[in-house]
Design a protein around this motif. Structure first.
Motif, PDB file in Angstrom:
ATOM      1  N   VAL A  82      31.023  -4.642  22.683  1.00  0.00           N
ATOM      2  CA  VAL A  82      30.751  -5.923  23.556  1.00  0.00           C
ATOM      3  C   VAL A  82      30.080  -5.891  24.742  1.00  0.00           C
ATOM      4  O   VAL A  82      29.347  -6.958  24.950  1.00  0.00           O
ATOM      5  CB  VAL A  82      32.324  -6.480  23.887  1.00  0.00           C
ATOM      6  N   LEU A  83      30.074  -4.822  25.540  1.00  0.00           N
ATOM      7  CA  LEU A  83      29.386  -4.529  26.746  1.00  0.00           C
ATOM      8  C   LEU A  83      27.965  -4.369  26.549  1.00  0.00           C
ATOM      9  O   LEU A  83      27.093  -4.933  27.230  1.00  0.00           O
ATOM     10  CB  LEU A  83      30.268  -3.851  27.775  1.00  0.00           C
ATOM     11  N   PHE A  84      27.918  -3.385  25.922  1.00  0.00           N
ATOM     12  CA  PHE A  84      26.403  -2.999  25.604  1.00  0.00           C
ATOM     13  C   PHE A  84      25.472  -3.856  24.825  1.00  0.00           C
ATOM     14  O   PHE A  84      24.774  -4.359  25.203  1.00  0.00           O
ATOM     15  CB  PHE A  84      26.471  -1.274  24.984  1.00  0.00           C
ATOM     16  N   SER A  85      26.213  -4.031  23.355  1.00  0.00           N
ATOM     17  CA  SER A  85      25.226  -4.690  22.459  1.00  0.00           C
ATOM     18  C   SER A  85      25.347  -6.228  22.859  1.00  0.00           C
ATOM     19  O   SER A  85      24.363  -7.025  22.980  1.00  0.00           O
ATOM     20  CB  SER A  85      25.753  -4.572  21.143  1.00  0.00           C
ATOM     21  N   GLY A  86      26.574  -6.798  23.261  1.00  0.00           N
ATOM     22  CA  GLY A  86      26.579  -8.233  23.620  1.00  0.00           C
ATOM     23  C   GLY A  86      25.848  -8.603  24.856  1.00  0.00           C
ATOM     24  O   GLY A  86      25.218  -9.714  24.902  1.00  0.00           O
ATOM     25  N   SER A  87      25.670  -7.656  25.885  1.00  0.00           N
ATOM     26  CA  SER A  87      24.806  -7.949  27.182  1.00  0.00           C
ATOM     27  C   SER A  87      23.457  -7.928  26.805  1.00  0.00           C
ATOM     28  O   SER A  87      22.747  -8.794  27.296  1.00  0.00           O
ATOM     29  CB  SER A  87      25.261  -6.828  28.254  1.00  0.00           C
ATOM     30  N   ILE A  88      23.107  -7.338  25.620  1.00  0.00           N
ATOM     31  CA  ILE A  88      21.564  -6.984  25.389  1.00  0.00           C
ATOM     32  C   ILE A  88      21.116  -8.340  24.513  1.00  0.00           C
ATOM     33  O   ILE A  88      20.143  -8.916  25.008  1.00  0.00           O
ATOM     34  CB  ILE A  88      21.426  -5.959  24.371  1.00  0.00           C
ATOM     35  N   TYR A  89      22.158  -8.805  23.998  1.00  0.00           N
ATOM     36  CA  TYR A  89      22.015 -10.053  23.177  1.00  0.00           C
ATOM     37  C   TYR A  89      21.827 -11.001  24.074  1.00  0.00           C
ATOM     38  O   TYR A  89      21.103 -12.084  24.206  1.00  0.00           O
ATOM     39  CB  TYR A  89      23.133 -10.502  22.183  1.00  0.00           C
ATOM     40  N   LEU A  90      22.692 -11.097  25.416  1.00  0.00           N
ATOM     41  CA  LEU A  90      22.813 -12.245  26.268  1.00  0.00           C
ATOM     42  C   LEU A  90      21.613 -12.048  27.068  1.00  0.00           C
ATOM     43  O   LEU A  90      20.923 -13.071  27.449  1.00  0.00           O
ATOM     44  CB  LEU A  90      24.014 -12.206  27.007  1.00  0.00           C
ATOM     45  N   LEU A  91      21.109 -10.933  27.403  1.00  0.00           N
ATOM     46  CA  LEU A  91      19.824 -10.762  28.212  1.00  0.00           C
ATOM     47  C   LEU A  91      18.857 -11.436  27.674  1.00  0.00           C
ATOM     48  O   LEU A  91      17.735 -11.892  28.169  1.00  0.00           O
ATOM     49  CB  LEU A  91      19.794  -9.423  28.411  1.00  0.00           C
ATOM     50  N   VAL A  92      18.578 -11.164  26.137  1.00  0.00           N
ATOM     51  CA  VAL A  92      17.315 -11.385  25.484  1.00  0.00           C
ATOM     52  C   VAL A  92      17.411 -13.331  25.455  1.00  0.00           C
ATOM     53  O   VAL A  92      16.487 -13.799  25.841  1.00  0.00           O
ATOM     54  CB  VAL A  92      17.507 -11.087  23.982  1.00  0.00           C
ATOM     55  N   PHE A  93      18.609 -13.751  25.163  1.00  0.00           N
ATOM     56  CA  PHE A  93      18.774 -15.121  24.971  1.00  0.00           C
ATOM     57  C   PHE A  93      18.446 -15.709  26.581  1.00  0.00           C
ATOM     58  O   PHE A  93      17.431 -16.770  26.786  1.00  0.00           O
ATOM     59  CB  PHE A  93      19.966 -15.384  24.748  1.00  0.00           C
ATOM     60  N   LEU A  94      18.919 -15.160  27.743  1.00  0.00           N
ATOM     61  CA  LEU A  94      18.629 -15.411  28.934  1.00  0.00           C
ATOM     62  C   LEU A  94      17.287 -15.451  29.313  1.00  0.00           C
ATOM     63  O   LEU A  94      16.366 -16.551  29.883  1.00  0.00           O
ATOM     64  CB  LEU A  94      19.485 -14.915  29.970  1.00  0.00           C
ATOM     65  N   LYS A  95      16.603 -14.338  28.973  1.00  0.00           N
ATOM     66  CA  LYS A  95      14.954 -14.090  29.355  1.00  0.00           C
ATOM     67  C   LYS A  95      14.262 -15.353  28.491  1.00  0.00           C
ATOM     68  O   LYS A  95      13.398 -15.508  29.103  1.00  0.00           O
ATOM     69  CB  LYS A  95      14.764 -12.716  28.909  1.00  0.00           C
ATOM     70  N   ASN A  96      14.476 -15.510  27.021  1.00  0.00           N
ATOM     71  CA  ASN A  96      13.917 -16.311  26.422  1.00  0.00           C
ATOM     72  C   ASN A  96      14.104 -17.707  26.913  1.00  0.00           C
ATOM     73  O   ASN A  96      13.083 -18.647  26.789  1.00  0.00           O
ATOM     74  CB  ASN A  96      14.343 -16.164  24.880  1.00  0.00           C
ATOM     75  N   ALA A  97      15.298 -18.151  27.346  1.00  0.00           N
ATOM     76  CA  ALA A  97      15.354 -19.487  28.164  1.00  0.00           C
ATOM     77  C   ALA A  97      14.827 -19.514  29.277  1.00  0.00           C
ATOM     78  O   ALA A  97      14.829 -21.022  29.776  1.00  0.00           O
ATOM     79  CB  ALA A  97      17.004 -19.672  28.087  1.00  0.00           C
ATOM     80  N   GLY A  98      14.469 -18.707  30.005  1.00  0.00           N
ATOM     81  CA  GLY A  98      13.722 -18.741  31.269  1.00  0.00           C
ATOM     82  C   GLY A  98      14.784 -18.870  32.272  1.00  0.00           C
ATOM     83  O   GLY A  98      14.426 -19.166  33.550  1.00  0.00           O
ATOM     84  N   VAL A  99      15.911 -18.369  32.178  1.00  0.00           N
ATOM     85  CA  VAL A  99      17.236 -18.385  33.041  1.00  0.00           C
ATOM     86  C   VAL A  99      17.181 -17.133  33.809  1.00  0.00           C
ATOM     87  O   VAL A  99      16.944 -15.906  33.146  1.00  0.00           O
ATOM     88  CB  VAL A  99      18.287 -18.763  32.468  1.00  0.00           C
ATOM     89  N   GLY A 100      17.510 -16.927  34.977  1.00  0.00           N
ATOM     90  CA  GLY A 100      17.771 -15.866  35.750  1.00  0.00           C
ATOM     91  C   GLY A 100      18.991 -15.006  35.028  1.00  0.00           C
ATOM     92  O   GLY A 100      19.853 -15.398  34.543  1.00  0.00           O
ATOM     93  N   LEU A 101      18.552 -13.624  35.115  1.00  0.00           N
ATOM     94  CA  LEU A 101      19.534 -12.659  34.424  1.00  0.00           C
ATOM     95  C   LEU A 101      20.762 -12.555  35.318  1.00  0.00           C
ATOM     96  O   LEU A 101      21.929 -12.165  34.626  1.00  0.00           O
ATOM     97  CB  LEU A 101      18.684 -11.114  34.129  1.00  0.00           C
ATOM     98  N   GLY A 102      20.615 -12.560  36.651  1.00  0.00           N
ATOM     99  CA  GLY A 102      21.992 -12.395  37.274  1.00  0.00           C
ATOM    100  C   GLY A 102      22.634 -10.954  37.227  1.00  0.00           C
ATOM    101  O   GLY A 102      21.835 -10.003  36.881  1.00  0.00           O
ATOM    102  N   PRO A 103      23.859 -11.033  37.027  1.00  0.00           N
ATOM    103  CA  PRO A 103      24.632  -9.640  36.923  1.00  0.00           C
ATOM    104  C   PRO A 103      25.008  -9.096  35.930  1.00  0.00           C
ATOM    105  O   PRO A 103      25.400  -8.179  35.676  1.00  0.00           O
ATOM    106  CB  PRO A 103      26.006 -10.000  37.801  1.00  0.00           C
ATOM    107  N   VAL A 104      24.265  -9.865  34.659  1.00  0.00           N
ATOM    108  CA  VAL A 104      24.426  -9.499  33.371  1.00  0.00           C
ATOM    109  C   VAL A 104      23.954  -8.048  32.968  1.00  0.00           C
ATOM    110  O   VAL A 104      24.530  -7.533  32.103  1.00  0.00           O
ATOM    111  CB  VAL A 104      23.915 -10.517  32.343  1.00  0.00           C
ATOM    112  N   GLY A 105      23.298  -7.622  33.667  1.00  0.00           N
ATOM    113  CA  GLY A 105      22.282  -6.487  33.238  1.00  0.00           C
ATOM    114  C   GLY A 105      22.885  -5.274  33.624  1.00  0.00           C
ATOM    115  O   GLY A 105      22.778  -4.150  32.865  1.00  0.00           O
TER     116      GLY A 105
END
Length: 135
Positions: A82-105
């Protein structure tokens, strides 16, 4: 002794989801993401499938060695996925949406630590156990 059902169920469901996400990445996201982001997404899928197999292994090992360390490995692997893969999926989505990554990384390396702890719990459970004989 019976296999450890939570590890087997979570491992099979996680593997199925990894296949779905991998196919989604290879087909739908290929047109949308940069090669770098697609590669990052594929890393999340790869680690999810590896640790899905680890969960299946834990579930089967439990039939031979019903020890707490294997139950703990199950929890550690699930949280790691959940933390490793889930955060990677979320980071890719956020980056593609042009939203700041915040503490997700920060979640990705924490998830990696959970993976390591899961492997160590598995090793601990196997350390002093012996396989049953066929006699």
């Amino acid at each position: 002794m019976m296999p450890y059902r939570p590890a087997l169920v979570s491992g099979t469901l996680s593997a199925a989801l990894a296949v779905v996400l991998g196919a989604f990445g290879a087909h739908a996201l290929k047109e949308v993401l940069s090669p770098e982001s697609l590669n990052t997404f594929e890393t999340g899928v790869r680690y999810q499938i590896y640790h899905s197999f680890a969960l299946l292994t834990v579930g089967l090992l439990y039939a031979f060695w019903p020890v707490k360390a294997l139950r703990m490995a199950t929890i550690l692997f699930i949280v790691g996925i959940v933390l490793f893969s889930g955060s990677i999926y979320l980071l890719v989505f956020l980056k593609n949406a042009g939203v700041g990554l915040g503490p997700v990384g920060i979640l990705t390396p924490i998830g990696g630590l959970f993976f390591i702890a899961g492997w160590l719990a598995m090793a601990l459970s196997c350390r002093s156990q012996t396989l049953p004989s066929n006699r």
